[in-house]
Design a protein around this motif. Structure first.
Motif, PDB file in Angstrom:
ATOM      1  N   UNK A 371       0.840  -1.186  -0.031  1.00  0.00           N
ATOM      2  CA  UNK A 371      -0.084   0.075   0.137  1.00  0.00           C
ATOM      3  C   UNK A 371       0.525   1.226  -0.064  1.00  0.00           C
ATOM      4  N   UNK A 372       2.068   1.403  -0.673  1.00  0.00           N
ATOM      5  CA  UNK A 372       2.852   2.294  -0.493  1.00  0.00           C
ATOM      6  C   UNK A 372       3.094   2.954  -2.098  1.00  0.00           C
ATOM      7  N   UNK A 373       1.951   3.041  -2.940  1.00  0.00           N
ATOM      8  CA  UNK A 373       2.176   3.424  -4.308  1.00  0.00           C
ATOM      9  C   UNK A 373       2.364   4.839  -4.192  1.00  0.00           C
ATOM     10  N   UNK A 374       1.674   5.558  -3.301  1.00  0.00           N
ATOM     11  CA  UNK A 374       2.071   7.207  -3.197  1.00  0.00           C
ATOM     12  C   UNK A 374       3.391   7.414  -2.952  1.00  0.00           C
ATOM     13  N   UNK A 375       4.561   6.639  -1.995  1.00  0.00           N
ATOM     14  CA  UNK A 375       5.652   6.619  -1.791  1.00  0.00           C
ATOM     15  C   UNK A 375       6.642   6.222  -2.873  1.00  0.00           C
ATOM     16  N   UNK A 376       5.939   5.389  -3.796  1.00  0.00           N
ATOM     17  CA  UNK A 376       6.726   4.947  -5.086  1.00  0.00           C
ATOM     18  C   UNK A 376       6.628   5.901  -5.994  1.00  0.00           C
ATOM     19  N   UNK A 377       5.500   6.709  -5.982  1.00  0.00           N
ATOM     20  CA  UNK A 377       5.352   7.796  -6.937  1.00  0.00           C
ATOM     21  C   UNK A 377       6.389   8.970  -6.744  1.00  0.00           C
ATOM     22  N   UNK A 378       6.670   9.156  -5.473  1.00  0.00           N
ATOM     23  CA  UNK A 378       7.288  10.241  -5.094  1.00  0.00           C
ATOM     24  C   UNK A 378       8.872   9.928  -5.247  1.00  0.00           C
ATOM     25  N   UNK A 379       9.182   8.578  -5.055  1.00  0.00           N
ATOM     26  CA  UNK A 379      10.480   8.251  -5.481  1.00  0.00           C
ATOM     27  C   UNK A 379      10.665   8.414  -6.853  1.00  0.00           C
ATOM     28  N   UNK A 380       9.805   8.067  -7.562  1.00  0.00           N
ATOM     29  CA  UNK A 380      10.129   8.190  -9.352  1.00  0.00           C
ATOM     30  C   UNK A 380      10.290   9.506  -9.571  1.00  0.00           C
ATOM     31  N   UNK A 381       9.576  10.489  -9.069  1.00  0.00           N
ATOM     32  CA  UNK A 381       9.501  11.803  -9.243  1.00  0.00           C
ATOM     33  C   UNK A 381      10.852  12.391  -9.155  1.00  0.00           C
ATOM     34  N   UNK A 382      11.552  11.890  -7.529  1.00  0.00           N
ATOM     35  CA  UNK A 382      12.890  12.653  -7.192  1.00  0.00           C
ATOM     36  C   UNK A 382      13.836  11.997  -8.202  1.00  0.00           C
ATOM     37  N   UNK A 383      13.615  10.714  -8.600  1.00  0.00           N
ATOM     38  CA  UNK A 383      14.926  10.148  -9.344  1.00  0.00           C
ATOM     39  C   UNK A 383      14.739  10.431 -10.686  1.00  0.00           C
ATOM     40  N   UNK A 410      20.063   8.056 -12.055  1.00  0.00           N
ATOM     41  CA  UNK A 410      18.447   7.917 -11.698  1.00  0.00           C
ATOM     42  C   UNK A 410      18.225   6.447 -11.277  1.00  0.00           C
ATOM     43  N   UNK A 411      18.437   5.533 -12.026  1.00  0.00           N
ATOM     44  CA  UNK A 411      18.315   4.159 -11.678  1.00  0.00           C
ATOM     45  C   UNK A 411      18.756   3.666 -10.090  1.00  0.00           C
ATOM     46  N   UNK A 412      19.833   4.211  -9.872  1.00  0.00           N
ATOM     47  CA  UNK A 412      20.407   3.914  -8.623  1.00  0.00           C
ATOM     48  C   UNK A 412      19.486   4.502  -7.469  1.00  0.00           C
ATOM     49  N   UNK A 413      19.206   5.764  -7.796  1.00  0.00           N
ATOM     50  CA  UNK A 413      18.625   6.705  -6.535  1.00  0.00           C
ATOM     51  C   UNK A 413      17.007   6.063  -6.479  1.00  0.00           C
ATOM     52  N   UNK A 414      16.386   5.791  -7.467  1.00  0.00           N
ATOM     53  CA  UNK A 414      14.990   5.135  -7.298  1.00  0.00           C
ATOM     54  C   UNK A 414      15.221   3.788  -6.827  1.00  0.00           C
TER      55      UNK A 414
END
Length: 438
Positions: A371-383, A410-414
């Motif tokens: 249930x951490x889809x919003x966190x995944x979205x934020x991670x993708x934005x930052x990366x 970007x791949x490492x950060x995500x």
């Protein structure tokens, strides 16, 4: 555990065969379209994939999560709601595309038939997404595997049949390449709808019940909306990335035509070879979403942590040897299959990009299941913001080497953001051991 590994094995075997077909497809496209045409084709694809994402509304993920978590008697009611939801989505999206075509020059610079292909694919993807979500949720991965293999097989058969006997100008050849991809989706649509009808035909209607519409809407939208935004952002960044890379290359001193050719070598050859083993990560991701969702609903945190350990070791176990092969024999691979030496250099430099993407894909399944889809979205934005910044500034100064540094970063950060967030959610250390409570 047996069902988990069986699902992964089925998907891996068929996905491996599918990747072989995809590899051959890209070889044919590289030969028929040339480097410049391949660069144009690869520039169109991200926009097409964006339309596909909007059409599906990520129903395969939200529905598979629902069917994995809820008892069987609630399935039929959700399926009925999902079909009505898909119909509404299709009507709205078709209307939007008509307005987009009328007000913008989207696809106007290419073959006119591409616009009609996009219109056709919208309802196909929308309704196929429901059957995909259903079979994923009830852990019948054989149907998903067969559909994935069928798509690649039909596309290859059509490409070989058409290009073997007929010759076309470049724009028409690009249209045919996209047309064969859409035609294969039509065949998959027929197969999955038929499999779905056969699956539910023998189930008694009186043994089923439905949740309130509000609860079903919440179950679908709470997952599909943030996941769709995640995929849309992914698609938008991939649609923008070709133009950003070409801009950076031109600013570094390349001519526009030369920049397009180098992007074709990067996207059509180096990335095609590099992502070949990703079928393993995608297979794990497909099985993990319903598996982790089911365990999270029953609060089986030790079981989730055990799966995480297995997935990380499996990914490292195949990922490191793969990137070593790319680095050691990249020249021979690209020369043998694509007759391109320059792309081998790009393939070698991109090894962190491939390895960390192999790790990130199954971790994204854990994020969705927990249930951490919003966190995944934020991670993708930052990366993506970090990656694009590096691509622009370093690419405009150092050319393709600078572009690749940005992609790797970007791949490492995500991947690291996903990993640390999951560890925190599971109350585990970075070594995947339960954290000691003070």
């Amino acid at each position: 555990m047996n069902l988990f590994y069986k699902g992964i094995l089925i998907l891996m075997v068929t996905a491996f065969a599918g990747e072989l077909l995809e590899f051959i497809i890209n070889m044919i496209l590289a030969q028929e379209l040339g480097e410049a045409g391949l660069g144009t084709y690869m520039s169109i694809l991200p926009t097409v994939f964006l339309i596909v994402i909007l059409s599906s509304m990520e129903l395969p993920i939200s529905l598979s999560k629902f069917f994995a978590e809820r008892e069987e008697r609630l399935h039929r009611g959700m399926l009925g709601y999902a079909f009505r939801f898909a119909l509404l989505t299709t009507i709205i999206l078709l209307g939007i595309m008509v307005l987009v075509y009328a007000w913008t020059p989207l696809f106007s610079g290419y073959h006119q038939g591409i616009r009609w292909l996009i219109i056709l694919v919208i309802p196909i993807i929308a309704f196929t997404s429901i059957t995909r979500g259903y079979f994923m949720g009830i852990q019948k991965m054989g149907k998903i595997a067969a559909a994935n293999f069928l798509r690649k097989g039909i596309q290859l058969l059509l490409l070989v049949s058409i290009y073997q006997f007929l010759e076309f100008e470049l724009n028409t050849s690009i249209f045919i390449a996209l047309g064969t991809m859409i035609a294969s989706e039509c065949i998959v649509f027929v197969y999955l709808i038929h499999a779905y009808i056969v699956e539910i035909r023998g189930k008694r209607k009186d043994s089923h019940s439905s949740l309130p519409k509000g609860e079903m809407r919440k179950a679908v939208l709470s997952v599909s909306i943030p996941t769709t935004f995640l995929r849309i952002f992914h698609a938008l960044t991939h649609a923008i990335q070709p133009f950003l890379i070409k801009l950076a290359l031109v600013m570094s001193g390349m001519e526009a035509g030369e920049a397009n050719e180098h992007f074709g070598m990067l996207a059509g050859i180096a990335l095609t070879i590099g992502f070949f083993p990703s079928f393993i990560a995608v297979s794990m991701m497909t099985v993990l979403i319903p598996t982790i969702s089911e365990k999270a609903s029953s609060n089986d945190w030790p079981g989730i942590l055990a799966h995480l350990k297995q997935v990380m070791w499996l990914t490292i176990g195949y990922g490191i040897p793969v990137v070593f092969v790319y680095y050691a024999w990249g020249d021979a691979i690209t020369e043998r299959f694509f007759h391109s030496v320059t792309s081998a250099y790009y393939l070698k430099l991109l090894w962190p990009y491939f390895l960390f993407h192999f790790l990130m894909l199954p971790l994204q399944a854990f994020m969705i299941g927990l249930g951490l889809v919003k966190d995944a979205l934020l991670h993708t934005v930052w990366a993506s913001a970090f990656s694009f910044t590096c691509i622009y500034f370093m690419g405009s100064r150092y050319g393709m080497e600078g572009v690749i540094v940005g992609m790797n970063g970007g791949a490492v950060l995500a991947m690291l953001l996903h990993y640390f967030t999951i560890c925190k959610e599971l109350e585990a250390t970075v070594w995947l051991k339960p954290a000691e409570k003070i």
